[in-house]
Write a protein that holds these residues in place. Structure first.
Motif, PDB file in Angstrom:
ATOM      1  N   ARG A 112      -6.792 -44.136 -31.474  1.00 22.75           N
ATOM      2  CA  ARG A 112      -8.164 -44.270 -31.950  1.00 22.75           C
ATOM      3  C   ARG A 112      -8.275 -45.022 -33.273  1.00 22.75           C
ATOM      4  NH1 ARG A 112     -11.250 -41.313 -28.565  1.00 22.75           N
ATOM      5  NH2 ARG A 112     -10.429 -39.356 -27.739  1.00 22.75           N
ATOM      6  N   SER A 118     -10.445 -50.003 -29.176  1.00 26.52           N
ATOM      7  CA  SER A 118     -11.633 -49.137 -29.193  1.00 26.52           C
ATOM      8  C   SER A 118     -12.399 -49.142 -27.876  1.00 26.52           C
ATOM      9  CB  SER A 118     -12.560 -49.547 -30.337  1.00 26.52           C
ATOM     10  OG  SER A 118     -12.955 -50.895 -30.160  1.00 26.52           O
ATOM     11  N   LEU A 123     -10.189 -43.718 -24.147  1.00 21.71           N
ATOM     12  CA  LEU A 123     -10.640 -43.243 -25.460  1.00 21.71           C
ATOM     13  C   LEU A 123     -12.131 -42.918 -25.473  1.00 21.71           C
ATOM     14  CD1 LEU A 123      -8.664 -45.660 -27.828  1.00 21.71           C
ATOM     15  CD2 LEU A 123      -8.012 -43.417 -26.955  1.00 21.71           C
ATOM     16  N   ARG A 124     -12.785 -43.185 -24.369  1.00 21.69           N
ATOM     17  CA  ARG A 124     -14.224 -42.908 -24.346  1.00 21.69           C
ATOM     18  C   ARG A 124     -14.480 -41.411 -24.309  1.00 21.69           C
ATOM     19  NH1 ARG A 124     -16.157 -47.391 -19.936  1.00 21.69           N
ATOM     20  NH2 ARG A 124     -15.538 -49.221 -21.145  1.00 21.69           N
ATOM     21  N   ARG A 125     -15.584 -41.048 -24.941  1.00 21.14           N
ATOM     22  CA  ARG A 125     -15.999 -39.660 -24.976  1.00 21.14           C
ATOM     23  C   ARG A 125     -16.111 -39.082 -23.585  1.00 21.14           C
ATOM     24  NH1 ARG A 125     -19.725 -36.449 -27.970  1.00 21.14           N
ATOM     25  NH2 ARG A 125     -21.444 -36.767 -26.533  1.00 21.14           N
ATOM     26  N   GLY A 126     -15.521 -37.930 -23.417  1.00 23.89           N
ATOM     27  CA  GLY A 126     -15.684 -37.221 -22.159  1.00 23.89           C
ATOM     28  C   GLY A 126     -14.951 -37.831 -20.990  1.00 23.89           C
ATOM     29  N   ASN A 127     -14.104 -38.820 -21.266  1.00 23.40           N
ATOM     30  CA  ASN A 127     -13.389 -39.448 -20.171  1.00 23.40           C
ATOM     31  C   ASN A 127     -12.447 -38.463 -19.479  1.00 23.40           C
ATOM     32  OD1 ASN A 127     -11.937 -41.560 -18.577  1.00 23.40           O
ATOM     33  ND2 ASN A 127     -10.302 -40.838 -19.890  1.00 23.40           N
ATOM     34  N   ARG A 128     -12.553 -38.423 -18.149  1.00 23.69           N
ATOM     35  CA  ARG A 128     -11.703 -37.504 -17.397  1.00 23.69           C
ATOM     36  C   ARG A 128     -10.925 -38.219 -16.316  1.00 23.69           C
ATOM     37  NH1 ARG A 128     -15.901 -33.220 -15.456  1.00 23.69           N
ATOM     38  NH2 ARG A 128     -14.820 -33.950 -13.641  1.00 23.69           N
TER      39      ARG A 128
END
Length: 152
Positions: A112, A118, A123-128
Motif C-alpha cells: 500500500r 495503488s 488493494l481495493r477496499r473490501g476486495n475478496r
DNA sequence: GCCAACGTTGGC
DNA sequence: GCCAACGTTGGC
C-alpha cells in the motif's frame, strides 16, 4: 493468486511432488473466469498468502496448465463439494500452478505504500476475489524493485 | 472474534 | 427482475 498458507503455502507448492499444484477450491465465478479466459500457460503468478498472520506476496509461480474441471466439486467428502455440479456440466475449473521461488514476504502495508501499485485490485477496499489480474507495470515493479534478485 | 464488503439465494 | 436475508471472505 491467494492461498491460505495453512492450506497450501509457497513452501508446500515448491515441495509438490508433481511439480505443480492444482488450484482447487475456487468457487467464485469471476475468479473462475480469469482462469478460464485470461490465463495462459507460462503466465507469471504472484503467490499471495491470505487469512494469516502476515498477509502478502510470498513467492513467484507460473500458470502450468490450461483450465480444467476441479475434481473436488464432485467429491462428496470435500469441503469444496458442489451438489449442483455434474461431470457432464462442471461449474468449477482450476489451473495447475508451478511454484518457482519463495521470496521475502512483501506484506500488505508495504504494498500500500507504493503509488505504483495503488490500482492493484487486491488493494481495493473490501476486495475478496482470490484471483485478480496484475498489470505488466505492476508485475515489473514488484518483481524488479521489491523482491531482491537472489530470492528468485 | 469482529465486522465491512460483497456474492448468492430464493420468495415474490 | 428485485431485493432482503443470509453466508463467506479476509484484514485487523
Amino acid at each position: 493468486m491467494k492461498s491460505e498458507p495453512d492450506e497450501t503455502s509457497i513452501d508446500d507448492a515448491l515441495a509438490a511432488k508433481a511439480g505443480s499444484v492444482p488450484w482447487t477450491g475456487v468457487r467464485n465465478y469471476q475468479a473462475r473466469n480469469f482462469m478460464r479466459d485470461e490465463m495462459r500457460v507460462g503466465d507469471g503468478v504472484l503467490f499471495y498468502h491470505s487469512s494469516c498472520a502476515e498477509p502478502g506476496i510470498a513467492g513467484l509461480a507460473e500458470v502450468h496448465s490450461t483450465s480444467y474441471p476441479d475434481p473436488t466439486q464432485f467429491d462428496r467428502k470435500s469441503p469444496y463439494y458442489d451438489p449442483k455440479s455434474t461431470p457432464e456440466n462442471p461449474r468449477w475449473l482450476l489451473v495447475d500452478v508451478q511454484a518457482k521461488a519463495k521470496t521475502r514476504l512483501v506484506g500488505l502495508p508495504e504494498l500500500r505504500e507504493h503509488p505504483e501499485l495503488s490500482d492493484m485490485i487486491i488493494l481495493r477496499r473490501g476486495n475478496r476475489l482470490s484471483i485478480t489480474p496484475v498489470t505488466t507495470a505492476e508485475w515489473k515493479f514488484i518483481v524488479q524493485k521489491l523482491i531482491p534478485k537472489k530470492t528468485h
